[in-house]
Design a protein around this motif. Structure first.
Motif, PDB file in Angstrom:
ATOM      1  N   LEU A   1       4.100 -16.903 -17.623  1.00 62.80           N
ATOM      2  CA  LEU A   1       4.095 -16.593 -19.055  1.00 62.80           C
ATOM      3  C   LEU A   1       5.537 -16.539 -19.560  1.00 62.80           C
TER       4      LEU A   1
ATOM      5  N   ILE B   1       8.071 -19.388 -21.906  1.00 61.00           N
ATOM      6  CA  ILE B   1       8.813 -19.045 -23.129  1.00 61.00           C
ATOM      7  C   ILE B   1      10.312 -19.248 -22.903  1.00 61.00           C
TER       8      ILE B   1
ATOM      9  N   GLN C   1       1.006 -26.048 -32.985  1.00 64.68           N
ATOM     10  CA  GLN C   1      -0.337 -25.940 -32.396  1.00 64.68           C
ATOM     11  C   GLN C   1      -0.819 -27.294 -31.886  1.00 64.68           C
TER      12      GLN C   1
ATOM     13  N   HIS D   1      -2.264 -28.757 -23.505  1.00 65.67           N
ATOM     14  CA  HIS D   1      -3.466 -28.175 -22.913  1.00 65.67           C
ATOM     15  C   HIS D   1      -4.391 -29.293 -22.404  1.00 65.67           C
TER      16      HIS D   1
ATOM     17  N   VAL E   1       0.791 -27.688 -28.529  1.00 67.70           N
ATOM     18  CA  VAL E   1       0.102 -26.851 -27.533  1.00 67.70           C
ATOM     19  C   VAL E   1      -1.223 -27.514 -27.144  1.00 67.70           C
TER      20      VAL E   1
ATOM     21  N   ALA F   1       4.028 -20.855 -31.325  1.00 67.30           N
ATOM     22  CA  ALA F   1       2.660 -20.942 -30.811  1.00 67.30           C
ATOM     23  C   ALA F   1       2.701 -20.816 -29.296  1.00 67.30           C
ATOM     24  N   PHE F   2       1.628 -20.232 -28.738  1.00 64.86           N
ATOM     25  CA  PHE F   2       1.558 -19.997 -27.296  1.00 64.86           C
ATOM     26  C   PHE F   2       0.114 -20.009 -26.839  1.00 64.86           C
ATOM     27  N   ALA F   3      -0.099 -20.531 -25.619  1.00 58.86           N
ATOM     28  CA  ALA F   3      -1.429 -20.459 -25.003  1.00 58.86           C
ATOM     29  C   ALA F   3      -1.274 -20.336 -23.491  1.00 58.86           C
ATOM     30  N   ARG F   4      -2.069 -19.422 -22.912  1.00 57.19           N
ATOM     31  CA  ARG F   4      -2.110 -19.288 -21.445  1.00 57.19           C
ATOM     32  C   ARG F   4      -3.521 -19.645 -20.985  1.00 57.19           C
ATOM     33  N   MET F   5      -3.623 -20.652 -20.176  1.00 58.68           N
ATOM     34  CA  MET F   5      -4.924 -21.086 -19.685  1.00 58.68           C
ATOM     35  C   MET F   5      -5.498 -20.064 -18.702  1.00 58.68           C
ATOM     36  N   ASP F   6      -6.817 -20.017 -18.618  1.00 54.51           N
ATOM     37  CA  ASP F   6      -7.474 -19.031 -17.751  1.00 54.51           C
ATOM     38  C   ASP F   6      -6.997 -19.177 -16.307  1.00 54.51           C
TER      39      ASP F   6
END
Lengths: 135, 135, 135, 135
Positions: free
Chosen positions: D51, D55, D9, D16, D12, D39-44
């Motif tokens: 995506l 990965i 995290q 970010h 990430v 852990a994964f996050a996709r920004m708006d």
């Protein structure tokens, strides 16, 4: 159907031994005449991504009864079999996969090796093939 | 990452030996802590369809750190995990897959066996597990 | 499309916190209105097989805009949606997936949790949902 | 198994933050030593197609313990690993995936970033890697 478990394990063992001599960490797969897995070994700390590649190399070698590197020469852009890798849920066409023949010349299976340079992959696969060929 | 090739091959060998004693023909797979294949053997004339099942059993046992048959008891119609088999590109939840722990109780891999009755599959897997457990 | 990363991460964080309170190890996934992953966290030593299940639960909850357990009640043998799990490259229809709505009642995403009993999976997912619902 | 959720995290978060500084919208994924998502996050408003790419970049970097761009240099037409991308249900071999090592040099996971130019993808991934390397 083709190669026995005894011979497949002998091929894996010979390839494993060659890998130790070269100081490389390999994934080693042997398939039968039906292109189905018979024996497999992944050496400690070998590349994880090479697991699937070793199996695909063995399958590819049996699918077309030729070393994978030979197929790769004609699957290049402009070549007659360009992008054949899309078939059969994925082929691998660089060196490291070799058919295995019995004493009559009949292909009874194939060996695929992945984990180092393609040159070393091929050397290790050849060691496995030779150990059981013509038997 | 978990079980070594040496131990995985010892598990396969013990399971193979048990299969010979029982007079059954098995596919035998061992995965590491990451649920990736380390060693595999398919006995001569073993069911071809059991190849994939043996690997899926080993993966399933590691995915949930329990014998596959235990998971199958709760994935039945009306059970809490009905149709969990659709996850992870396919689970096998009948007996024949068993986690392998080291001497500290930490799970380091799993063994999956397929080729005969689920009772025999489980017996053969257990022989493989016992041969390397707590080492 | 729907839930923002900020809210998705808040949902993951709340679910993570609830997992710590319960002493369980979870995989936590949040998808947007398009059923595509926005945020994900796998707690240390959580079941590896639950990674895929948590994502499938979140997707399933958004695919049909209902808690996954509700869908599971009608996907049983003899039920109107028997074996709906075969669609969409695999659904998970036991509890642990819940849609997330905004203050207007519009569904903006979903959360999926896997790693313990389905009851605990649902409790943890609900904690994530509540933390961001109506915002 | 390798990187903890806490460190994943943190990676990430650092990636970010770097994305915000650059004014780019990214998908950010971190996998463990077993190449499984942590852990994964996709920004708006980040590209939806990125995506899966983020990965796959993280997995690819761990599969072969090298930056994805390095692998891409040798998977070109005529190169030794041409079309290696067909293995492992799909590799991504352009920049944006980087292995993460601990203080002993052991690789414990990898980060993959996708959403802008491959140069920016790599810069953002590197920011994530540096934030947690050697810890």
């Amino acid at each position: 159907m083709g190669i026995t478990l005894e011979l497949a394990q002998a091929a894996v063992q010979a390839a494993h031994q060659k890998s130790l001599e070269l100081g490389v960490k390999m994934n080693i797969a042997v398939v039968d005449a039906g292109a189905n897995l018979v024996a497999f070994a992944r050496m400690d700390d070998a590349w994880l991504g090479s697991l699937d590649i070793s199996i695909k190399k063995a399958k590819t070698a049996r699918f077309f009864d030729m070393p994978t590197g030979d197929l790769g020469k004609i699957s290049q852009p402009g070549g007659p079999l360009f992008n054949i890798e899309h078939s059969n849920t994925g082929l691998i066409t660089f060196p490291g996969g070799i058919p295995i023949a019995d004493s009559t010349g009949r292909i009874v299976g194939a060996i695929g090796v992945s984990g180092d340079s393609v040159e070393n992959d091929h050397i290790v696969a050849e060691a496995g093939r030779v150990a059981v060929a013509n038997r």
